[in-house]
Design a protein around this motif. Structure first.
Motif, PDB file in Angstrom:
ATOM      1  N   GLY A  52      70.340  86.852  11.806  1.00  0.00           N
ATOM      2  CA  GLY A  52      70.863  85.555  12.236  1.00  0.00           C
ATOM      3  C   GLY A  52      69.923  84.726  13.101  1.00  0.00           C
ATOM      4  O   GLY A  52      70.283  83.643  13.546  1.00  0.00           O
ATOM      5  N   LEU A  59      66.836  82.213  14.069  1.00  0.00           N
ATOM      6  CA  LEU A  59      66.389  80.994  13.398  1.00  0.00           C
ATOM      7  C   LEU A  59      64.975  81.167  12.861  1.00  0.00           C
ATOM      8  O   LEU A  59      64.088  81.651  13.566  1.00  0.00           O
ATOM      9  CB  LEU A  59      66.422  79.805  14.369  1.00  0.00           C
ATOM     10  N   PRO A  75      71.749  74.389  12.517  1.00  0.00           N
ATOM     11  CA  PRO A  75      71.080  74.586  13.807  1.00  0.00           C
ATOM     12  C   PRO A  75      69.787  73.767  13.934  1.00  0.00           C
ATOM     13  O   PRO A  75      69.291  73.581  15.038  1.00  0.00           O
ATOM     14  CB  PRO A  75      70.746  76.085  13.813  1.00  0.00           C
ATOM     15  N   ASN A  90      70.598  79.720   8.762  1.00  0.00           N
ATOM     16  CA  ASN A  90      69.688  79.962   9.879  1.00  0.00           C
ATOM     17  C   ASN A  90      68.219  79.984   9.458  1.00  0.00           C
ATOM     18  O   ASN A  90      67.338  80.294  10.258  1.00  0.00           O
ATOM     19  CB  ASN A  90      70.038  81.280  10.583  1.00  0.00           C
TER      20      ASN A  90
END
Lengths: 86, 230
Positions: free
Chosen positions: B79, B81, B125, B187
């Protein structure tokens, strides 16, 4: 253990536009080769592999082609394999 | 939060990426060599632009087998980035962390110029600081940026909101004008344009700043939540 001579060709799938092939085709037409069509540019690779049998060597070459030598998302491949006589 | 920029032999935008992160977020950034096997201490990882391993065979094809990319795969699965810029995007598609492939531009030219992008998803994100449909200016510099995927894949990307950025006027012939796409978990982002080259006025645009700031904000909120729940 046997040694095999391998020739691999890799080129873009028919569904993928090949700008290099297109440019070369235009050049051929400019030179008067009007019959030249469907030009595709590809890669040629030459290697030797070892294996107990031809089937084993072929399997290994196919794995190389699928995993490294070509990208199946955009490319397709063909190969020829023959045992080298020492 | 802590960032890593992976450096391959032939990377050439690594320093720029690190500098852009420092400039826009004030965070700590490490340049990490491609033989790194563990990147678990980082909250975000950037695969920078350049010509990793000389782009031999295909762009990104050899980098895919480096230890650092294996580590990136693990962190992406956890998870974290992951941002792939230009050659980094090519590495991500070759690694199957993102679908599709990047091919020679349809006009065969290397293009190095400012382009206009349309923000197609502002909930990820990476893009939360942008407005949906906003037009931003980010430079490109590539000869192989024509995104290709089969029609089903492109339709799936579209339906799931995984197209992050589109070109307002395609500079390379990408299918559906795609400039950047998100991974399945949201992500991982790969994009051909260079946000790290649009962070201060003299660069001609500051529109790249908000990409790094989005990532910073997303991670810091997650860390704050984790602390509150601890």
């Amino acid at each position: 253990m046997k040694t095999f001579d391998v020739e691999v060709r890799v080129w873009l799938k028919p569904s993928v536009f090949d700008p290099q092939g297109h440019a070369v085709e235009q050049a051929l037409h400019t030179l008067g080769f009007d019959g030249a069509q469907n030009v595709r540019i590809g890669k040629y690779m030459h290697l030797t592999v070892t294996g107990e049998t031809e089937a084993e060597a072929r399997k290994s070459v196919e794995q190389m082609c699928e995993r490294v030598l070509s990208n199946p998302v955009m490319e397709t491949y063909a190969y020829e394999l023959k045992e080298t006589v020492v | 939060m802590k960032w890593a920029v992976v450096v391959f032999p032939g990377s050439n935008c690594d320093e720029d990426a690190a500098q852009a992160v420092r400039e826009t977020t004030g965070d700590v950034v490490d340049l990490v060599w491609h033989d790194a096997t563990d990147l678990s201490e980082y909250d975000a990882i950037i695969l920078p632009g350049g010509f990793s391993y000389g782009d031999y065979l295909r762009s990104g094809a050899i980098a895919r087998f480096s230890p650092a990319v294996e580590a990136v795969r693990r962190e992406a699965g956890a998870g974290k980035l992951v941002l792939g810029i230009c050659n980094g995007f090519q590495v991500l598609t070759e690694s199957h962390l993102l679908p599709g492939a990047l091919l020679r531009n349809n006009h065969l030219q290397f293009r190095c110029e400012m382009v206009e992008l349309v923000v197609d998803n502002n909930t990820s994100p990476f893009t939360r600081a942008y407005q949906l449909g906003e037009r931003i200016q980010i430079p490109i510099a590539h000869g192989e940026g024509r995104f290709h995927a089969d029609p089903e894949t492109v339709e799936d990307l579209r339906k799931r909101g995984r197209i992050a950025f589109r070109y307002a006027h395609s500079p390379n012939g990408s299918v559906a004008d795609i400039a950047g796409i998100l991974g399945e978990g949201g992500n991982v982002l790969g994009l051909m344009p260079h946000p790290e080259r649009a962070i201060v006025d003299w660069m001609g645009s500051v529109d790249g700043r908000r990409l790094f700031q989005s990532m910073h904000q997303y991670v810091e909120e997650g860390l704050a939540d984790a602390r509150a729940n601890a």
